[in-house]
Design an enzyme around this catalytic site. Structure first.
Site, PDB file in Angstrom:
ATOM      1  N   GLU A 256       0.747  -1.187   0.062  1.00  0.00           N
ATOM      2  CA  GLU A 256       0.011  -0.035   0.116  1.00  0.00           C
ATOM      3  C   GLU A 256       0.943   1.246  -0.196  1.00  0.00           C
ATOM      4  OE1 GLU A 256      -1.342   3.229   1.165  1.00  0.00           O
ATOM      5  OE2 GLU A 256      -1.946   2.176   3.192  1.00  0.00           O
ATOM      6  N   CYS A 293      -2.229   8.057   4.671  1.00  0.00           N
ATOM      7  CA  CYS A 293      -2.118   7.586   3.071  1.00  0.00           C
ATOM      8  C   CYS A 293      -3.272   8.188   2.403  1.00  0.00           C
ATOM      9  CB  CYS A 293      -2.114   6.073   3.166  1.00  0.00           C
ATOM     10  SG  CYS A 293      -2.656   5.061   4.317  1.00  0.00           S
TER      11      CYS A 293
HETATM   12  P1  NAP Z   1       9.792   3.804   3.726  1.00  0.00           P
HETATM   13  O1  NAP Z   1      10.772   4.376   3.259  1.00  0.00           O
HETATM   14  O2  NAP Z   1       8.834   3.255   2.374  1.00  0.00           O
HETATM   15  O3  NAP Z   1       9.947   2.403   4.334  1.00  0.00           O
HETATM   16  C1  NAP Z   1       9.247   1.533   4.924  1.00  0.00           C
HETATM   17  C2  NAP Z   1      10.058  -0.016   5.403  1.00  0.00           C
HETATM   18  O4  NAP Z   1      10.511  -0.458   4.072  1.00  0.00           O
HETATM   19  C3  NAP Z   1      11.115   0.501   6.226  1.00  0.00           C
HETATM   20  O5  NAP Z   1      11.218  -0.823   7.110  1.00  0.00           O
HETATM   21  C4  NAP Z   1      12.139   0.326   5.443  1.00  0.00           C
HETATM   22  O6  NAP Z   1      13.560  -0.274   6.326  1.00  0.00           O
HETATM   23  C5  NAP Z   1      11.905  -0.505   4.276  1.00  0.00           C
HETATM   24  N1  NAP Z   1      12.743  -0.332   2.995  1.00  0.00           N
HETATM   25  C6  NAP Z   1      12.955   0.985   2.625  1.00  0.00           C
HETATM   26  N2  NAP Z   1      13.580   0.747   1.691  1.00  0.00           N
HETATM   27  C7  NAP Z   1      13.888  -0.515   1.316  1.00  0.00           C
HETATM   28  C8  NAP Z   1      14.469  -1.275   0.358  1.00  0.00           C
HETATM   29  N3  NAP Z   1      14.890  -0.615  -0.793  1.00  0.00           N
HETATM   30  N4  NAP Z   1      14.657  -2.630   0.396  1.00  0.00           N
HETATM   31  C9  NAP Z   1      14.002  -3.142   1.645  1.00  0.00           C
HETATM   32  N5  NAP Z   1      13.417  -2.551   2.468  1.00  0.00           N
HETATM   33  C10 NAP Z   1      13.370  -1.187   2.246  1.00  0.00           C
HETATM   34  O7  NAP Z   1       8.714   4.455   4.361  1.00  0.00           O
HETATM   35  P2  NAP Z   1       8.942   5.228   5.918  1.00  0.00           P
HETATM   36  O8  NAP Z   1      10.343   5.059   6.236  1.00  0.00           O
HETATM   37  O9  NAP Z   1       8.017   5.023   6.615  1.00  0.00           O
HETATM   38  O10 NAP Z   1       8.736   7.080   5.190  1.00  0.00           O
HETATM   39  C11 NAP Z   1       9.437   7.475   4.096  1.00  0.00           C
HETATM   40  C12 NAP Z   1       8.244   8.129   3.144  1.00  0.00           C
HETATM   41  O11 NAP Z   1       7.250   6.941   3.005  1.00  0.00           O
HETATM   42  C13 NAP Z   1       7.303   9.050   3.617  1.00  0.00           C
HETATM   43  O12 NAP Z   1       7.923  10.388   3.298  1.00  0.00           O
HETATM   44  C14 NAP Z   1       6.199   8.984   2.861  1.00  0.00           C
HETATM   45  O13 NAP Z   1       6.490   9.671   1.698  1.00  0.00           O
HETATM   46  C15 NAP Z   1       6.223   7.443   2.608  1.00  0.00           C
HETATM   47  N6  NAP Z   1       4.980   6.560   3.497  1.00  0.00           N
HETATM   48  C16 NAP Z   1       3.997   6.642   2.923  1.00  0.00           C
HETATM   49  C17 NAP Z   1       2.989   5.592   3.442  1.00  0.00           C
HETATM   50  C18 NAP Z   1       1.766   5.339   3.101  1.00  0.00           C
HETATM   51  O14 NAP Z   1       0.685   5.605   3.697  1.00  0.00           O
HETATM   52  N7  NAP Z   1       1.606   4.873   2.053  1.00  0.00           N
HETATM   53  C19 NAP Z   1       3.187   5.505   5.000  1.00  0.00           C
HETATM   54  C20 NAP Z   1       4.408   5.750   5.619  1.00  0.00           C
HETATM   55  C21 NAP Z   1       5.197   6.279   4.928  1.00  0.00           C
HETATM   56  P3  NAP Z   1      14.229   0.743   7.117  1.00  0.00           P
HETATM   57  O15 NAP Z   1      13.482   1.994   7.497  1.00  0.00           O
HETATM   58  O16 NAP Z   1      14.835  -0.155   8.314  1.00  0.00           O
HETATM   59  O17 NAP Z   1      15.296   0.922   6.252  1.00  0.00           O
END
Ligand code: NAP
Length: 496
Positions: A256, A293
């Site tokens: 999602e 989201c």
């Molecule tokens: P994220 O960067 O998507 O990370 C989510 C999870 O995925 C974390 O556990 C992260 O691990 C892991 N991950 C990230 N990149 C990866 C990769 N290339 N390979 C394997 N695992 C990976 O989300 P976030 O840290 O929560 O927030 C960053 C951004 O995501 C926000 O600024 C926002 O734009 C977006 N976000 C969207 C939603 C939504 O509702 N869809 C919700 C939350 C965030 P680590 O953190 O341990 O590195």
């Protein structure tokens, strides 16, 4: 008390590098060995858990809910300290989390989700007899769940993905989000206590803490993992989705990945209620610092005096919103970068918004003509945080063009009054093709957890448009249909 360790099949295991949480508490960073041990134990647990009764699993889910409630004060305390979310929000989210667990307990007891089908044998059918055929939904096996940063309880360790997978009969390995490792550990302690008390196989649940991508990468590539639940960014979700597809045996990745959740204002609604809709939009945009989201980042309205009244009301309400603390510094930095991307557009006009720094977010409001929005790809993408763009269309044809151009969405919202009905009827089929949920005269934040909810949608809102990550239908992600042909009743799953 926190151990700072991982829960691997009933044992708290540490070792290796450590990382610090926002409260300066240290946690062990997971390794490939932790992943292998947790997944192997989950596979062993599936041999019993996958054939457990619905009553046993319903009891497990209800007792986890009770145990989380019993530890509620501690969970709220650490949750607020780690995430910056207010106490009331954390308490509300805990209610939603335990409510989800209890809802799934009720749901599996009812049994409809099994979708049992039976075609009796027709031995005398000509030209060929028909065998006896029975179908039922069966659990997949071990499932990986990624805790989401923006819902430290409801989309995390014991959140909707975990509840749905356990309800289905799938052991779960959670990759904890580093934004709230202490909160995650307290919830894992509650699950561990119930697993011990009920004599459930300890491999049914593991939590691996981590602040890097190695654990997640290893987890989704592990040959014994059968499916993945994920909520997060498009970039991370897409990378993990691609890894799942590239495996020798590909598996489903239920990601999602967010959306801009556009709202469309039809003329009579704008004329009659511009101020009310503008004020309500501002409230929805800034709820939880815009870190939902379903945040409605774009409002599409016909250019003219009603659009101006709508914008002024939204601006006034946003100006009254104090700076809010975001979940992590990284998310706050990404918000500022997203706001800058919009500000750098040659055609978007900045209506209001103060600069912000550190973990703080201040609301930002922009406006752009639909003609320019249609040309400028950067304006069409989500900015995670309290940022709104008013898109002004010159006429209804252009408003329809915007509806055709938008990517897949979690939600689309229509604001319309009785005089708009025929125009709403014309727009609805366009919006229905774009979104998992279509709303009338409301705001998309606040997702009901119930039987009819769809929290998903065409890509990039989700990586699997046939699924939802909220509501009882989300159990289907962790089941697959199996047909039993001429299998003696004594050998069939008890449910049949
Ligand atoms: P994220 O960067 O998507 O990370 C989510 C999870 O995925 C974390 O556990 C992260 O691990 C892991 N991950 C990230 N990149 C990866 C990769 N290339 N390979 C394997 N695992 C990976 O989300 P976030 O840290 O929560 O927030 C960053 C951004 O995501 C926000 O600024 C926002 O734009 C977006 N976000 C969207 C939603 C939504 O509702 N869809 C919700 C939350 C965030 P680590 O953190 O341990 O590195």
């Amino acid at each position: 008390m926190l151990t700072g360790n991982h829960l691997i099949a009933g044992t708290w295991v540490g070792g290796g590098a450590r990382f610090a949480s926002a409260t300066a508490q240290e946690f062990s960073a997971g390794t490939a060995d932790h992943v292998d041990a947790a997944v192997q134990a989950a596979e062993e647990a599936f041999a019993s858990f996958g054939w457990s009764t619905r009553t046993e699993r319903a009891t497990l889910l209800r007792r986890i809910a009770d145990e989380i409630d019993a530890r509620g004060a501690d969970i709220t305390q650490i949750g607020t300290a780690e995430t910056g979310l207010p106490t009331a929000r954390l308490e509300g989210e805990r209610g939603r989390t335990t409510g989800q667990l209890r809802l799934f307990a009720d749901h599996i007891e009812q049994g409809d989700y099994l979708d049992r089908r039976h075609d009796p044998a027709l031995p005398n059918r000509a030209p060929l007899p028909r065998p006896e055929l029975r179908m039922i939904q069966r659990p997949l096996g071990p499932v990986a769940v990624f805790g989401a940063s923006n819902f430290p309880l409801a989309f995390s360790v014991a959140g909707g993905d975990t509840a749905a997978a356990l309800a289905a009969g799938c052991p779960v390995i959670v990759k904890g989000h580093p934004a709230h490792p202490g909160t995650g550990e307290l919830v894992a302690q509650a699950i561990d206590a119930v697993i011990q008390a009920t004599g459930t196989h300890p491999g049914v649940f593991s939590l691996i803490q981590s602040d890097g991508i190695e654990v997640g990468t290893r987890l989704v590539q592990h040959p014994l993992i059968r499916a993945v639940g994920f909520t997060g960014s498009l970039a991370a979700g897409r990378a993990l989705f691609d890894l799942c597809a590239q495996r020798p045996e590909p598996i489903p990745f239920f990601g999602e990945l967010g959306a801009v959740n556009p709202m469309f204002l039809l003329p009579a609604a704008a004329a009659n209620r511009a101020e009310d809709i503008g004020t309500g939009w501002a409230g929805s945009l800034t709820m939880g610092a815009g870190q939902f989201c379903t945040n409605p980042g774009i409002a599409v309205v016909l250019a003219g005096p009603d659009a101006a009244r709508f914008g002024e009301a939204a601006q006034a309400a946003l100006a009254d919103t104090a700076p809010q603390t975001m979940l992590t510094e990284g998310i706050a930095d990404a918000y500022r970068a997203g706001a800058q991307r919009v500000a750098d557009s040659p055609s978007a006009q900045h209506l209001m918004g103060q600069p912000c720094s550190g973990r703080e977010a201040t609301p930002q409001l922009f406006t752009v003509s639909a003609a320019d929005w249609l040309q400028e790809n950067p304006l069409q993408h989500e900015v995670f945080g309290p940022l709104g763009i008013i898109v002004t269309a010159s006429d209804l044809t252009e408003l329809h063009e915007v509806a055709r151009k938008i990517d897949g969405q979690l939600t689309c919202t229509l604001h319309f009054d009785a005089a708009d009905t025929s125009q709403a009827a014309a727009l609805l089929p366009l919006l229905e093709r774009k979104a998992g949920r279509v709303l009338a005269n409301g705001f998309p934040t606040g997702v009901e957890v119930c039987d009819s909810m769809v929290h998903g949608g065409p890509y990039p809102a989700s990586t699997n448009f046939g699924a939802t990550s909220v509501g009882t239908l989300s159990i289907r992600r962790f089941l697959r249909p199996v047909c039993y042909q001429n299998i003696p009743v004594s050998l069939l799953p008890e449910e049949l």
